[in-house]
Scaffold this active site. Structure first.
Site, PDB file in Angstrom:
ATOM      1  N   TYR A  84       0.435  -1.505  -0.268  1.00  0.00           N
ATOM      2  CA  TYR A  84      -0.131   0.078   0.073  1.00  0.00           C
ATOM      3  C   TYR A  84       1.083   1.316   0.035  1.00  0.00           C
ATOM      4  CZ  TYR A  84      -3.927  -2.612   1.415  1.00  0.00           C
ATOM      5  OH  TYR A  84      -4.783  -3.747   1.250  1.00  0.00           O
ATOM      6  N   HIS A 133      -5.931   2.227  -2.615  1.00  0.00           N
ATOM      7  CA  HIS A 133      -6.063   0.553  -2.605  1.00  0.00           C
ATOM      8  C   HIS A 133      -5.196  -0.218  -2.869  1.00  0.00           C
ATOM      9  CE1 HIS A 133     -10.256   0.319  -3.048  1.00  0.00           C
ATOM     10  NE2 HIS A 133     -10.136   1.730  -3.711  1.00  0.00           N
ATOM     11  N   LYS A 144      -4.862  -5.300  -9.206  1.00  0.00           N
ATOM     12  CA  LYS A 144      -3.252  -5.428  -8.919  1.00  0.00           C
ATOM     13  C   LYS A 144      -2.384  -6.278  -9.290  1.00  0.00           C
ATOM     14  CE  LYS A 144      -5.195  -5.308  -3.907  1.00  0.00           C
ATOM     15  NZ  LYS A 144      -6.401  -5.250  -4.483  1.00  0.00           N
TER      16      LYS A 144
END
EC number: 4.6.1.16
Length: 460
Positions: free
Chosen positions: A364, A372, A411
């Site tokens: 993070y 996020h 991600k």
């Protein structure tokens, strides 16, 4: 192999807190006088590292987002207060949490089961709980000068606060809906509720003793018996020790007035319903304490890299080498995961456990409340010939599945290779000094889509 393209972290749409300067350096943005360097305290209990001190918990999580509250999603802010009831009784000035009668009965049943497991017979258990949960007169408290227009809290024989809607409303403070604390000023006046010593008789702990009636049962029970430990006693700091000495927690329970009918209550409006209710002050028979649980990597980073955490085991402080060996015994992959954790923390990232998405770490920017996670990280330890036993040997199928999972949650999948010299032996790994010889290589894995690549080539 193509060069990876950096993607900016995705900021969260709603941010509910401000960013504090990380440990251990206090930045100028912190308000108030400059504080000295502080050493926090933690304990190793059942292969876990826990922090009990209230101030230590707030500092560790607020300045770097270390750990997690065991009763909360992230920040340790657990409270038994009901926000709906706090808003309904907004005219009541109190620091005590307001809860429903059903929630209070749950705690009574938990305390009953706790006493049964200690071997007490049913009659003794019933007598203890009856005396302990009787309505209390409101403890004395000083009126605030800024609210002189309101009446002071009155204490009557029925030990309750009647709901006042149209007139004589009592002021409210934010503490009613926040963290539940013990009442301030207990024991400062002779007519207030008195707190006993470490061990108190039932007569001293019973509400009846304050009304001039002494309980007949002379049995002596510790306060831990009367107030079972749902968590751990907060005794790691001086402030937490003061919380332990305050043996009882007082709560306000919303109860029905005598004579109120369920049919009438169901058909009544909120204003009329409030008139049929009252707040009764009682002791909480089953207190639950929240503490901050640190991962082994977080605990070692605070102790080794920042030097701001002292970890105790059975009241004995552990050295850095002992921590390294103990954490390795508890978690065999600790050395590998900590090296990666140390590396990314030093780069300014906030690593968290990535078990939810099938990886070792999530990275993070600043912290979970603001952004996020940008990367899902898989960690492997190899020698300089890129040989060694892999922690997670992937097949193409499992690697593609993990890449798809990371892509679906926005991600990027990163493979972090920790490269050690071929001459490094197992004895060299027995101390954290071995990290000075470790090199790190990062590989970002992206899925090649033929249709997307074809369209990109056509545009060129």
């Amino acid at each position: 192999m193509a060069e990876a393209v950096f993607r900016a972290p995705k900021r969260k749409r709603r941010v509910y807190e401000s960013y504090e300067s990380p440990l251990p350096i206090p930045f100028g943005q912190d308000q108030g006088p400059r504080k000295e360097f502080r050493i926090f305290q933690a304990e190793m209990i059942s292969n876990n590292v826990v922090v009990r001190g209230t101030e230590d918990m707030e500092q560790l999580y607020g300045k770097g987002y270390f750990g997690k509250g065991i009763l909360s999603r992230s920040r340790p802010n657990f409270t038994i207060a009901n926000p709906t009831l706090a808003a309904r009784w907004k005219g009541v000035q109190t620091d005590m949490p307001i809860i429903t009668s059903e929630k209070y009965q749950h705690r009574v049943e938990w305390a009953r089961d706790f006493l049964r497991r200690q071997g007490h017979d049913e009659s003794t258990v019933q007598k203890i709980l009856t005396d302990y949960t009787e309505p209390l007169e409101l403890p004395c408290r000083e009126e605030k000068e800024e609210t002189p227009q309101h009446e002071p809290l009155s204490s009557k024989a029925d030990s309750s606060l009647e709901g006042r809607v149209e007139k004589d409303e009592l002021p409210v403070t934010p503490g009613g809906a926040g963290q539940s604390d013990d009442l301030p000023g207990l024991g400062t006046h002779s007519d207030c509720l008195q707190e006993g010593p470490g061990h108190a008789t039932l007569a001293a702990a019973s509400p009846s003793s304050h009304n001039g009636h002494v309980a007949e049962d002379p049995e002596v029970l510790p306060q831990e018996t009367l107030v079972p430990q749902g968590g751990l006693w907060p005794e790691a700091s001086s402030q937490a020790a003061g919380e332990k000495r305050a043996a009882h927690e007082y709560v306000l329970i919303e109860e029905e007035l005598c004579g109120a009918q369920e049919e009438e209550a169901a058909a009544a409006s909120d204003e009329k319903l409030l008139k049929r209710k009252k707040l009764v002050c009682r002791r909480n028979p089953y207190r639950i304490f929240e503490y901050l649980q640190l991962s082994l990597e977080e605990a070692f980073f605070l102790a080794y890299a920042l030097g701001c955490l002292s970890i105790y085991y059975e009241k004995e402080p552990l050295t850095i080498v002992k921590l390294w060996q103990a954490f390795t015994a508890v978690q065999p992959t600790f050395r590998t995961t900590y090296m990666a954790y140390h590396y990314f923390r030093s780069k300014g990232w906030v690593p968290k456990v990535g078990l939810k998405y099938g990886t070792d770490l999530l990275l993070y920017r600043k912290g979970p409340p603001f952004y996020h996670a940008s990367y899902s990280v898989i960690i492997e330890l190899l020698d300089d010939n890129y040989e060694g036993s892999l922690r997670r040997p992937f097949s193409w199928k499992s690697l593609a599945a993990l890449s798809r999972v990371s892509g679906n949650v926005s991600k990027e999948l990163m493979l972090c290779y920790l490269i050690k010299p071929s001459t490094m032996t197992a004895e060299d790994m027995e101390t954290p000094e071995c990290m000075k010889r470790i090199q790190v290589q990062e590989v970002i894995l992206s899925r090649w889509v033929s249709s997307r690549e074809r369209s990109d080539q056509d545009e060129l």
